[in-house]
Design an enzyme around this catalytic site. Structure first.
Site, short mmCIF file in Angstrom:
data_model
loop_
_atom_site.label_atom_id
_atom_site.label_comp_id
_atom_site.label_asym_id
_atom_site.label_seq_id
_atom_site.Cartn_x
_atom_site.Cartn_y
_atom_site.Cartn_z
N ARG A 131 0.84 -1.21 0.00
CA ARG A 131 0.00 0.00 0.00
C ARG A 131 0.87 1.25 0.00
O ARG A 131 0.55 2.25 -0.63
CB ARG A 131 -0.92 -0.02 1.22
CG ARG A 131 -1.92 -1.18 1.22
CD ARG A 131 -2.68 -1.23 2.53
NE ARG A 131 -3.67 -2.30 2.57
CZ ARG A 131 -3.43 -3.53 3.03
NH1 ARG A 131 -2.24 -3.86 3.47
NH2 ARG A 131 -4.41 -4.43 3.06
N HIS A 150 -2.88 0.42 8.68
CA HIS A 150 -3.55 -0.43 7.68
C HIS A 150 -2.49 -0.74 6.63
O HIS A 150 -2.40 -0.07 5.60
CB HIS A 150 -4.74 0.32 7.08
CG HIS A 150 -5.43 -0.46 5.98
ND1 HIS A 150 -5.98 -1.69 6.16
CD2 HIS A 150 -5.62 -0.16 4.67
CE1 HIS A 150 -6.50 -2.11 5.03
NE2 HIS A 150 -6.29 -1.20 4.10
#
Ligand code: NAI
Length: 303
Positions: A85, A172
């Site tokens: 990410r 995350h």
């Protein structure tokens, strides 16, 4: 009205999920000509059969977000197989800075729900770009990661997913924390049901499972759609549900100046409370490692 910026794979699925809940009218916006309009029409046709009467519209013009009480932001690049990410940081920060400024111009009182990755860093970018109070910018990551943790545990234990009470917090990303020390199966502590080695394996599997989906089908769509819709419902319907979400910290967990996943109460005002949870030493180390990664990431940006 609920706005959605970015009508790609995730934005469209969020549109479908949120529209199906029938909470409010929806306006979608995307830079690709016709895309948001096309998705809005397709969703609208789907709603007829379900007997749901909210209006769903789409446009390339951000003014359709005018007056939205909630704007969900899923615009920007998605990771390709093999990418983390965080690899999206520099490209998406520019997109998110301009998209959130534009959205804030038309919906100055909205709660902004961030989806674009790297999500915690993009939540920070949105907060700085809009100048919104910290309660009104929140990011989705923990709800989805928790769905994945429940999936992994339910399979391992051969129990219904609905009997698992758990939370995923922290970054995350590579340092996410499925909080095993506070995970229960029908009230029974996880540590009574699995060995330490099995628990660590479940945590590892949870961290890797999104990359597996991306390597096989190119994107994660259905699970993120549902997770974002759950948060959207908590905000738009003022339910006061408590769940893991990215929030700006100002001293909680001993941290300041970053957005990271923590348990929060969500309602019409956005983040209405941040809860502090006692973590095990190992979990605390992961939390701090995620925080360091995020601090470095946002320090490299000029927002
Ligand atoms: P996608 O490529 O299918 O859709 C992105 C959309 O954003 C495209 O339609 C594009 O035209 C639009 N866009 C780009 N710049 C824009 C701008 N300036 N204004 C309006 N629209 C713009 O990507 P997908 O799969 O929908 O993923 C979207 C983002 O969500 C990615 O960053 C992805 O990593 C992230 N994501 C986050 C999750 C989470 O749990 N937080 C879960 C899954 C994906």
């Amino acid at each position: 009205m609920i706005g959605i910026a970015g009508a790609g794979k995730v934005g469209a699925q969020v549109g479908l999920e949120v529209a199906s809940m029938g909470i409010d009218d929806i306006a979608m916006v995307d830079i690709v000509p016709g895309l948001a309009e096309g998705e809005a029409l397709d969703i609208s046709h789907r709603l007829s059969d379900a007997g749901v009467d909210v209006a769903v519209t789409g446009s390339t013009d951000f003014s359709v977000l005018r007056g939205a009480s909630l704007v969900i932001v899923a615009a920007g690049l998605a990771r390709k197989p093999g990418m983390t990410r965080m690899d999206l940081l520099s490209k998406n920060s520019g997109i998110i800075s301009s998209v959130t400024k534009e959205a804030a111009k038309h919906a100055p009182d909205c709660v902004m729900l961030m989806v674009t990755n790297p999500m915690d860093a993009m939540t920070y970018v949105a907060l700085k770009a809009t100048g919104f109070p910290k309660a009104r910018v929140v990011g989705q990551g923990g709800v989805l990661d928790n769905s994945r943790f429940k999936y992994v545990l339910a399979k391992k234990l051969n129990v219904s997913r609905s009997s698992i009470t758990s939370l995923v917090m922290g970054e995350h990303g590579e340092n996410m924390i499925p909080v095993a020390s506070h995970t229960y199966v029908g009230g029974v502590p996880l540590a009574d049901l699995l060995t330490e080695e099995e628990i660590q394996q479940a945590i590892e599997d949870t961290r890797k499972v999104a990359a597996e989906v991306i390597s096989k089908k190119g994107a994660t769509i259905f699970a993120p759609g549902r997770s974002v819709a759950r948060m959207a419902n908590a905000i738009a319907s003022d339910t006061k549900e408590v769940m893991g979400a990215s929030a700006y910290l100002e001293g909680e967990y001993g941290l300041k100046g970053i957005c990271i996943g923590v348990p929060v109460k969500l309602g019409a005002q956005g983040i209405e409370k941040i809860y502090e949870l006692k973590l095990s030493d190992r979990e605390r180390d992961w939390f701090n490692k995620g925080a360091d990664t995020l601090r470095e990431a946002v320090a490299s940006l000029t927002v």
